[in-house]
Design an enzyme around this catalytic site. Structure first.
Site, PDB file in Angstrom:
ATOM      1  N   LYS A 153       0.843  -1.197   0.000  1.00  0.00           N
ATOM      2  CA  LYS A 153       0.000   0.000   0.000  1.00  0.00           C
ATOM      3  C   LYS A 153       0.875   1.242   0.000  1.00  0.00           C
ATOM      4  O   LYS A 153       2.072   1.186   0.323  1.00  0.00           O
ATOM      5  CB  LYS A 153      -0.955   0.012   1.188  1.00  0.00           C
ATOM      6  CG  LYS A 153      -0.323   0.245   2.559  1.00  0.00           C
ATOM      7  CD  LYS A 153      -1.420   0.252   3.617  1.00  0.00           C
ATOM      8  CE  LYS A 153      -0.845   0.421   5.016  1.00  0.00           C
ATOM      9  NZ  LYS A 153      -1.905   0.328   6.050  1.00  0.00           N
ATOM     10  N   LYS A 209      -7.443  -6.243  -0.037  1.00  0.00           N
ATOM     11  CA  LYS A 209      -7.999  -5.551   1.129  1.00  0.00           C
ATOM     12  C   LYS A 209      -8.896  -4.406   0.676  1.00  0.00           C
ATOM     13  O   LYS A 209      -8.465  -3.519  -0.062  1.00  0.00           O
ATOM     14  CB  LYS A 209      -6.873  -5.030   2.021  1.00  0.00           C
ATOM     15  CG  LYS A 209      -6.068  -6.134   2.693  1.00  0.00           C
ATOM     16  CD  LYS A 209      -4.836  -5.597   3.389  1.00  0.00           C
ATOM     17  CE  LYS A 209      -5.173  -4.695   4.543  1.00  0.00           C
ATOM     18  NZ  LYS A 209      -3.950  -4.181   5.212  1.00  0.00           N
TER      19      LYS A 209
END
Length: 263
Positions: free
Chosen positions: A48, A106
Site C-alpha cells: 500500500k 484488502k
C-alpha cells in the site's frame, strides 16, 4: 497465507487442530521495502501507499513488480485505495487488484451511499478472490459488518484506524471489545487481524488476545512516520516482540491465514 490454498470453511471451522500463533504483517510501498520486510522475518507483506490515505493503493506496475520480486516466499496482500463503498467501483477495484497476482485483496469499509448493499454485491467474487474487509475503529458502520463479511464469503477482517494521527488502536478500543470482535469473527469463520498506528509497546497486550495477525507501518519507519523509509532495526524489534508462529518454516511453508483463523 499461501497462494492457491483452497479455503474449506465449513470443514475447517469444525476442526480442533491447534492454533499456531499471531503473524507479523509489514506494510511496504515497493519491492525494496518488501525485501527488507522479508529479510527481517515478516510473515506477510502488505502492499500500500502510506502517503495516499489509510489504505492508499500503489500503482498496478508497482504491485506487479513487488509480486515478482517476492516470488511466493511469503503471502502478499494489497489494498484497493480509499474508495467509498459503491458496488460497481468497489467490484472493479477488487478485480483489478486481484488480477495483479496478489494472494489477498484488502477493501476498506469507507463511508458510502449504500455500504451494506455494496458489500452484498461483492459476494459472487468470493469464489475466486480472497477478500479482506478492513473496518475502522474510528468510523464503524451501523450494521454488523463482521456478520456481513461472513455472509459474503470474505476470507477475513482487519480492524484498523482511518485517521492516522498517531493514536493507536488500543487507545481507541478497550481489550474486552477487541476480544469480543475476535470471538465474533471466528464464529463467522473469518480470520482477524489488528492494525492502526500500532507500536512495539502495544504488542504484548494484543498477543494475549490471540488475533491471527498484527499489522504495522509507522512502527517500522524511521522517526515513526508511516511515510518514511523502513528501518531494519525497527523491523527487527517488532519481529523479536512477536514469537514466530509455531511449526512455521518461513522458507517453505508459511502458515495459511485461513488455517490459523479456523483451527
Amino acid at each position: 497465507w499461501r497462494r492457491h490454498v483452497q479455503l474449506a470453511v465449513p470443514l475447517m471451522a469444525a476442526c480442533d487442530c491447534p492454533r499456531r500463533g499471531t503473524l507479523f504483517l509489514a506494510s511496504v510501498r515497493d519491492a525494496a521495502e518488501a525485501e527488507l520486510a522479508i529479510g527481517a522475518g515478516a510473515d506477510i507483506v502488505d502492499l500500500k501507499d502510506p502517503e495516499a490515505g489509510a489504505l492508499g493503493a500503489l500503482p498496478p506496475a508497482t504491485i506487479e513488480a513487488c509480486v515478482r520480486a517476492i516470488g511466493g516466499r511469503v503471502p502478499v496482500s494489497a489494498t484497493v485505495g480509499d474508495l467509498p463503498l459503491e458496488e460497481a467501483r468497489s467490484r472493479a477495484a477488487v478485480l483489478a487488484t486481484a488480477s495483479l497476482g496478489v494472494d489477498y485483496v484488502k477493501l476498506g469499509l469507507f463511508p458510502g451511499s449504500d455500504a451494506e448493499g455494496a458489500l452484498q454485491g461483492l459476494a459472487p467474487l468470493s469464489s475466486r478472490i480472497r477478500l479482506i474487509l478492513v473496518l475502522f475503529a474510528d468510523a464503524l458502520p451501523e450494521f454488523d459488518a463482521v456478520a456481513l463479511a461472513g455472509r459474503i464469503g470474505a476470507a477475513g477482517i482487519m480492524l484498523d484506524t482511518m485517521g492516522k494521527t498517531g493514536v493507536s488502536l488500543p487507545e481507541l478500543v478497550a481489550p474486552e471489545r477487541l476480544q469480543a470482535l475476535i470471538a465474533s469473527a471466528r464464529a463467522q469463520g473469518l480470520a482477524i487481524g489488528f492494525a492502526g498506528s500500532l507500536r512495539a509497546g502495544d504488542v504484548p497486550a494484543l498477543l494475549a488476545l490471540d488475533p491471527d495477525l498484527l499489522g504495522f507501518r509507522g512502527a517500522l519507519c524511521r522517526g515513526g512516520r508511516r511515510g518514511g523509509p523502513l528501518d531494519p532495526v525497527l523491523l527487527a524489534a517488532i519481529r523479536a516482540a512477536m514469537p514466530k508462529a509455531s511449526g512455521a518454516n518461513r522458507e517453505a511453508n508459511v502458515p495459511d491465514l485461513a488455517r490459523l483463523a479456523l483451527c
